[in-house]
Enzyme design. Structure first.
Site, PDB file in Angstrom:
ATOM      1  N   HIS A 168       0.823  -1.212   0.000  1.00 27.71           N
ATOM      2  CA  HIS A 168       0.000   0.000   0.000  1.00 27.71           C
ATOM      3  C   HIS A 168       0.856   1.261   0.000  1.00 27.71           C
ATOM      4  CE1 HIS A 168       1.034  -0.531   4.245  1.00 27.71           C
ATOM      5  NE2 HIS A 168       0.723   0.731   4.448  1.00 27.71           N
ATOM      6  N   ASP A 225       0.601   4.930   2.085  1.00 25.58           N
ATOM      7  CA  ASP A 225      -0.134   5.554   3.189  1.00 25.58           C
ATOM      8  C   ASP A 225      -0.986   6.721   2.694  1.00 25.58           C
ATOM      9  OD1 ASP A 225       0.974   3.798   5.032  1.00 25.58           O
ATOM     10  OD2 ASP A 225       2.636   5.150   5.523  1.00 25.58           O
TER      11      ASP A 225
HETATM   12  C1  SIN Z   1       5.575  -1.502   9.176  1.00 22.13           C
HETATM   13  O1  SIN Z   1       5.087  -1.708  10.283  1.00 22.13           O
HETATM   14  O2  SIN Z   1       6.628  -2.038   8.828  1.00 22.13           O
HETATM   15  C2  SIN Z   1       4.888  -0.585   8.212  1.00 22.13           C
HETATM   16  C3  SIN Z   1       3.669   0.007   8.812  1.00 22.13           C
HETATM   17  C4  SIN Z   1       2.917   0.881   7.842  1.00 22.13           C
HETATM   18  O3  SIN Z   1       2.329   0.388   6.910  1.00 22.13           O
HETATM   19  O4  SIN Z   1       2.926   2.082   8.019  1.00 22.13           O
END
Ligand code: SIN
Length: 276
Positions: free
Chosen positions: A95, A97
């Site tokens: 994804h 953000d």
């Molecule tokens: C992660 O915890 O490595 C990424 C978390 C996120 O998607 O912001």
């Protein structure tokens, strides 16, 4: 000591050693590395939540994530947590953000507080590299398209029976009301480079295409954009800060540490509307 920037791959990512995010003299080096490599891991940051906030504010205003439960003492900091008894990790699907926002967050800054004894890496895929690898005809076709992104199916009311809501890691399902239309290929606001801007978690359909056409095109792009040639992988050590550019990358949390705890603090920084 002067910071040293060590590229992780030829396409994306750099590790920075001997840097301190609180040090004004290190700031131009960190900033330049971020612009060049899209994701940077700044090793061994022995910092407080207030230092984390101050570092984020060097980049811009903080964009508070509506769905991640915040740190009690610092509402600007989102907690990214997996407990030993949890089966799902936050962000385990590829994804970008906040792509469901009309002005998506420009970057995310994750600080590793407590790590499992193994695993729990984060993978990144360069959407500059994904775009560059397309044929000229496909680039032209995609250049005229826009796609819808949504928070509803990911964080909305229909998802509240999920472990992440039930366990209190997510909240505010009623605030999952955002749908946003963005170009399928954006021009990055800082670098001027073209990047693919659809992602498997939040992109729902391509505007103006029939349902099956949109499904087929997104399915091609989702497979193309996660080619390992475009990726780097961050192997965390406690204290590390990794920050990534949401306009140039996908990312994915690897969920391979069953029975162990992983606890991170995340801050997202305001971005802007995106254009083709
Ligand atoms: C992660 O915890 O490595 C990424 C978390 C996120 O998607 O912001």
């Amino acid at each position: 000591m002067t910071p040293t920037v060590l590229p992780m791959t030829g396409n994306v990512g750099a590790e920075i050693i001997n840097a301190d995010v609180r040090n004004d003299e290190h700031w131009p080096i960190i900033r330049q590395a971020f612009i060049e490599h899209s994701v940077i891991t700044i090793r061994a940051q022995d910092i407080t939540p207030d230092d984390h906030i101050a570092f984020a504010q060097r980049w811009g205003d903080i964009n508070v994530n509506r769905f991640f439960t915040p740190l009690d003492t610092h509402p600007n900091i989102a907690v990214v947590l997996k407990n030993p008894e949890d089966t799902s990790a936050i962000g385990e699907m590829w994804h970008t953000d906040h792509s469901y926002d009309t002005a998506p967050a420009m970057c995310s800054i994750l600080h590793a507080i407590d790590l499992p004894p193994y695993g729990g890496d984060t993978c990144f895929s360069s959407q500059y590299a994904a775009y560059d690898a397309l044929s000229d005809s496909m680039k032209t076709f995609l250049g005229g398209l826009n796609a819808w992104h949504s928070s509803r199916h990911a964080f909305g009311a229909a998802t509240t029976d999920h472990e992440q809501y039930q366990g209190g890691r997510l909240h505010n399902a009623e605030k999952a009301t955002q749908d946003a239309l963005h170009p399928v290929v954006i021009t990055h606001p800082l670098s001027g480079r073209k990047a693919v801007y659809v992602n498997p978690d939040f992109t729902t359909h391509i505007e103006g295409l029939a349902k099956e056409e949109s499904k087929a095109l997104l399915s091609f792009l989702f497979a193309h954009c996660q080619n390992p040639d475009f990726q780097c992988r961050v192997r965390w050590q406690e204290g590390d800060i990794t920050m990534w550019d949401n306009r140039a990358l996908w990312h994915k949390a690897i969920n391979d540490y069953a029975g162990h705890r992983r606890y991170m603090h995340r801050i997202t920084v305001e971005g802007c509307a995106l254009s083709a």
